[in-house]
Enzyme design. Structure first.
Site, PDB file in Angstrom:
ATOM      1  N   ASN A   4       0.853  -1.191   0.000  1.00 42.51           N
ATOM      2  CA  ASN A   4       0.000   0.000   0.000  1.00 42.51           C
ATOM      3  C   ASN A   4       0.887   1.238   0.000  1.00 42.51           C
ATOM      4  OD1 ASN A   4      -2.440   1.554   0.349  1.00 42.51           O
ATOM      5  ND2 ASN A   4      -1.924   1.764   2.528  1.00 42.51           N
TER       6      ASN A   4
ATOM      7  N   HIS B 106       0.753   5.179   1.519  1.00 41.67           N
ATOM      8  CA  HIS B 106       0.007   6.045   2.441  1.00 41.67           C
ATOM      9  C   HIS B 106       0.666   7.418   2.447  1.00 41.67           C
ATOM     10  CE1 HIS B 106      -2.636   7.060   5.710  1.00 41.67           C
ATOM     11  NE2 HIS B 106      -1.594   7.566   6.353  1.00 41.67           N
TER      12      HIS B 106
ATOM     13  N   SER C  35       4.681   6.870   2.426  1.00 47.91           N
ATOM     14  CA  SER C  35       5.314   5.590   2.761  1.00 47.91           C
ATOM     15  C   SER C  35       4.686   4.475   1.931  1.00 47.91           C
ATOM     16  CB  SER C  35       5.084   5.247   4.237  1.00 47.91           C
ATOM     17  OG  SER C  35       5.463   6.312   5.077  1.00 47.91           O
TER      18      SER C  35
ATOM     19  N   ASP D  94      -2.883   0.895   7.817  1.00 46.97           N
ATOM     20  CA  ASP D  94      -1.758   1.782   7.510  1.00 46.97           C
ATOM     21  C   ASP D  94      -0.519   1.512   8.364  1.00 46.97           C
ATOM     22  OD1 ASP D  94      -3.243   3.040   5.524  1.00 46.97           O
ATOM     23  OD2 ASP D  94      -4.073   4.506   6.912  1.00 46.97           O
TER      24      ASP D  94
HETATM   25  C1  GRF Z   1      -2.800   8.906  -2.707  1.00 46.79           C
HETATM   26  O1  GRF Z   1      -2.486  10.086  -2.017  1.00 46.79           O
HETATM   27  C2  GRF Z   1      -2.417   7.714  -1.869  1.00 46.79           C
HETATM   28  O2  GRF Z   1      -1.307   7.929  -1.063  1.00 46.79           O
HETATM   29  C3  GRF Z   1      -3.629   7.524  -0.999  1.00 46.79           C
HETATM   30  O3  GRF Z   1      -4.716   7.843  -1.817  1.00 46.79           O
HETATM   31  C4  GRF Z   1      -4.303   8.714  -2.861  1.00 46.79           C
HETATM   32  C5  GRF Z   1      -4.654   8.038  -4.142  1.00 46.79           C
HETATM   33  O4  GRF Z   1      -4.431   8.838  -5.271  1.00 46.79           O
HETATM   34  N1  GRF Z   1      -3.647   6.183  -0.456  1.00 46.79           N
HETATM   35  P1  GRF Z   1      -4.500   8.171  -6.711  1.00 46.79           P
HETATM   36  O5  GRF Z   1      -5.838   7.485  -6.846  1.00 46.79           O
HETATM   37  O6  GRF Z   1      -3.351   7.216  -6.849  1.00 46.79           O
HETATM   38  O7  GRF Z   1      -4.380   9.322  -7.671  1.00 46.79           O
END
Ligand code: GRF
Length: 214
Positions: free
Chosen positions: A107, A109, A136, A145
């Protein structure tokens, strides 16, 4: 050739960065499918235009979280994934799902974990007066997370930053960090011991170019 399955819920800009890097850097991998829990996820169009199989598993169609997780897992498994990438996937996944894909489920975050898990990370970082922020990439565990950290990107928090300005600065780094981290996985360059992930070559698992030295 490793199979990568990417899960999105919306914009999909991180998915896009990974798709472009996979093709542009000729990874020993293919994006086998992009799955979304929402039919209106904007990122699905990009995936389709790039000839990637897309699937929608609407979470609202399932009576329970477990039933959704089970169907999602079944659909992912059909692509024989080596790596399952959560890229802005906005559903919490249950323990059965996480255990099934443990070690190959990652993932991104938008905070420097373990600080600010959960939502509204940029607002909270600003309110706390943080001078750095970032993103991260981590292995997914049953703790939301949290999980062994694969890599981090750091950006400065600037005086007068709005939530939007900070989010944008972090997102630009996410688009560099996530493909780099997935490539390490594709190339089997990482080892995880006692919850600590290290690069076999001792390469820094950090992007800090944007950290604004004085
Ligand atoms: C990103 O900021 C990611 O870190 C978070 O959700 C957002 C997703 O953006 N988990 P995208 O859909 O990749 O444009």
């Amino acid at each position: 050739m490793k199979n990568i399955v990417i899960l999105i819920s919306g914009r999909g800009s991180n998915m896009e960065a990974i798709v472009r890097a996979c093709a542009g850097e000729r990874w020993n991998a293919r994006i086998a499918a992009v799955l979304s829990n929402r039919a209106d996820a904007a990122g699905l169009a990009f995936a389709r235009e790039h000839g990637i199989a897309t699937e929608v598993v609407e979470h609202r169609a399932f009576a329970t979280r477990d039933a959704f997780d089970a169907e999602l897992a079944r659909r992912i498994e059909a692509h024989s994934p080596d790596i399952v990438v959560l890229a802005g996937f906005m559903r919490i996944l249950g323990a059965d799902f996480v255990h099934r894909f443990e070690g190959r489920l990652v993932n991104i975050h938008p905070s420097l974990l373990p600080a600010f898990p959960g939502l509204e990370t940029h607002r909270r970082a600003l309110a706390a007066g943080c001078k750095v922020a970032g993103a991260s990439v981590h292995f997914v565990t049953t703790d939301l997370d949290h999980g062994p950290i694969i890599g981090q990107a750091v950006v400065p928090v600037l005086a007068g930053d709005s939530e939007g300005a900070l989010a944008e600065r972090v997102l630009a780094e996410e688009h560099r960090l996530y493909p780099l981290a997935i490539r390490w996985l594709v190339d089997e360059q990482l080892v995880c011991r006692d919850g600590v992930v290290q690069h076999l070559d001792g390469e820094p698992q950090l992007l800090a170019d944007a950290a604004g030295r004085r």
